[in-house]
Design a protein around this motif. Structure first.
Motif, short mmCIF file in Angstrom:
data_model
loop_
_atom_site.label_atom_id
_atom_site.label_comp_id
_atom_site.label_asym_id
_atom_site.label_seq_id
_atom_site.Cartn_x
_atom_site.Cartn_y
_atom_site.Cartn_z
N LEU A 50 -72.82 135.38 -81.27
CA LEU A 50 -73.08 137.55 -80.97
C LEU A 50 -72.83 137.17 -78.88
CD1 LEU A 50 -74.36 139.66 -81.52
CD2 LEU A 50 -76.93 138.61 -80.94
N LYS A 51 -72.01 138.40 -78.78
CA LYS A 51 -72.46 139.12 -77.53
C LYS A 51 -73.37 140.15 -77.13
CE LYS A 51 -68.48 140.62 -74.07
NZ LYS A 51 -69.05 139.36 -73.47
N TYR A 52 -74.21 139.84 -76.29
CA TYR A 52 -75.22 140.14 -75.55
C TYR A 52 -74.84 141.21 -74.23
CZ TYR A 52 -79.15 137.73 -77.82
OH TYR A 52 -80.11 136.89 -78.76
N SER A 53 -74.69 142.19 -74.25
CA SER A 53 -74.94 143.49 -73.94
C SER A 53 -75.90 143.42 -72.04
CB SER A 53 -75.12 144.68 -73.40
OG SER A 53 -77.03 144.94 -73.93
N ASP A 54 -75.55 143.21 -71.14
CA ASP A 54 -76.17 143.13 -69.91
C ASP A 54 -76.92 143.37 -69.95
OD1 ASP A 54 -73.73 141.93 -68.22
OD2 ASP A 54 -73.74 143.35 -67.31
N VAL A 55 -77.26 144.77 -70.91
CA VAL A 55 -78.74 145.57 -70.80
C VAL A 55 -79.62 144.64 -72.19
CG1 VAL A 55 -80.53 147.78 -71.71
CG2 VAL A 55 -77.72 147.29 -70.59
N GLN A 56 -78.94 144.32 -72.81
CA GLN A 56 -79.09 143.56 -73.88
C GLN A 56 -80.60 143.07 -73.41
OE1 GLN A 56 -76.09 142.95 -76.82
NE2 GLN A 56 -77.28 144.35 -78.84
N TRP A 57 -79.41 141.25 -72.83
CA TRP A 57 -79.64 140.47 -72.13
C TRP A 57 -80.73 140.61 -71.15
CZ3 TRP A 57 -79.21 135.71 -73.97
CH2 TRP A 57 -79.98 134.59 -73.07
N LYS A 58 -81.14 141.53 -70.37
CA LYS A 58 -82.04 141.82 -69.28
C LYS A 58 -83.35 142.14 -69.92
CE LYS A 58 -83.19 144.33 -64.79
NZ LYS A 58 -84.38 144.08 -65.05
N THR A 59 -82.77 143.01 -70.91
CA THR A 59 -84.53 142.89 -72.17
C THR A 59 -84.95 142.11 -72.34
OG1 THR A 59 -83.52 145.60 -72.71
CG2 THR A 59 -85.55 144.89 -73.75
N LEU A 60 -84.35 141.60 -73.20
CA LEU A 60 -85.26 140.11 -73.84
C LEU A 60 -85.50 138.79 -72.68
CD1 LEU A 60 -85.43 138.35 -76.62
CD2 LEU A 60 -83.17 137.41 -76.23
N MET A 61 -84.51 138.92 -71.37
CA MET A 61 -85.13 137.91 -70.69
C MET A 61 -86.33 138.34 -69.51
SD MET A 61 -83.84 135.11 -70.81
CE MET A 61 -83.61 135.56 -72.52
N ASP A 62 -86.39 139.85 -69.41
CA ASP A 62 -87.03 140.79 -68.73
C ASP A 62 -88.50 140.22 -69.71
OD1 ASP A 62 -85.93 140.77 -66.27
OD2 ASP A 62 -86.36 143.32 -66.66
N PHE A 63 -88.49 140.20 -70.89
CA PHE A 63 -89.88 140.65 -71.72
C PHE A 63 -90.05 138.61 -72.02
CE2 PHE A 63 -91.39 139.42 -76.50
CZ PHE A 63 -92.36 140.30 -76.18
N CYS A 64 -89.62 138.41 -71.98
CA CYS A 64 -89.80 136.54 -72.72
C CYS A 64 -90.42 136.41 -70.98
CB CYS A 64 -88.75 136.38 -72.49
SG CYS A 64 -88.38 136.26 -74.19
N ASP A 65 -89.83 137.36 -69.96
CA ASP A 65 -90.28 136.30 -68.67
C ASP A 65 -91.85 136.88 -68.06
OD1 ASP A 65 -88.06 134.57 -67.99
OD2 ASP A 65 -87.45 135.87 -66.83
#
Length: 164
Positions: A50-65
């Motif tokens: 699955l290819k994450y966009s930069d926005v998807q990845w940042k949203t997911l990582m910000d949420f997790c962190d």
């Protein structure tokens, strides 16, 4: 499938979800169902390419962190992947996290935290008061907003913008 990216609009099958879970369990930091976000690969085999966009990845990582303390449980991960093809389904695990009372509904305080999270990732979202949110999202008119009603409100008001 190696090297080919997966279309995120197609739901994962049950067998694919099992493959995802096994990949999750094979990660170096896996312990008791949890994986450190620093060990979570952005694009690759664990996500069945699955290819994450930069926005998807940042949203997911910000949420997790910021919300999950830098780790993610495999059940949360599988629920995200299960709903990835539809914004309202993808939003449910996030919303469940903000439901601090664990009653299945979004209170005024919980809405404030959720809205802060959404606005960071979708600056076009018009900031709403809880009363506006309640009026728009409470489809069954019971005076409360369920997790599903909230997810549908997010899909209507944000679309995919908040997740990339």
């Amino acid at each position: 499938m190696a090297g080919q990216y997966r279309d995120h609009t197609i739901p994962y099958s049950q067998s694919e979800l099992e493959v995802l879970k096994k990949g999750w369990q094979a990660l170096k930091s896996y312990k008791d169902g949890y994986v450190s976000t620093s060990d979570f690969p952005k694009n690759g085999k664990i996500n069945l390419y699955l290819k994450y966009s930069d926005v998807q990845w940042k949203t997911l990582m910000d949420f997790c962190d910021n919300e999950l303390g830098g780790v993610m449980h495999e059940d949360f991960y599988v629920e995200l992947m299960r709903g990835l093809h539809k914004t309202s389904l993808y939003a449910i695990p996030y919303i469940k996290h903000f439901d601090k009372m664990k009653d299945g509904f979004i209170s005024s305080d919980e809405f404030g935290r959720l809205l802060s999270f959404l606005v960071v990732h979708d600056s076009t979202l018009a900031v709403k008061t809880f009363q506006d949110f309640l009026q728009e999202a409470d489809r069954n008119l019971d005076g409360k907003v369920s997790i599903v009603e909230c997810a549908n409100w997010i899909e209507k008001n944000c679309g995919d913008k908040w997740r990339g």
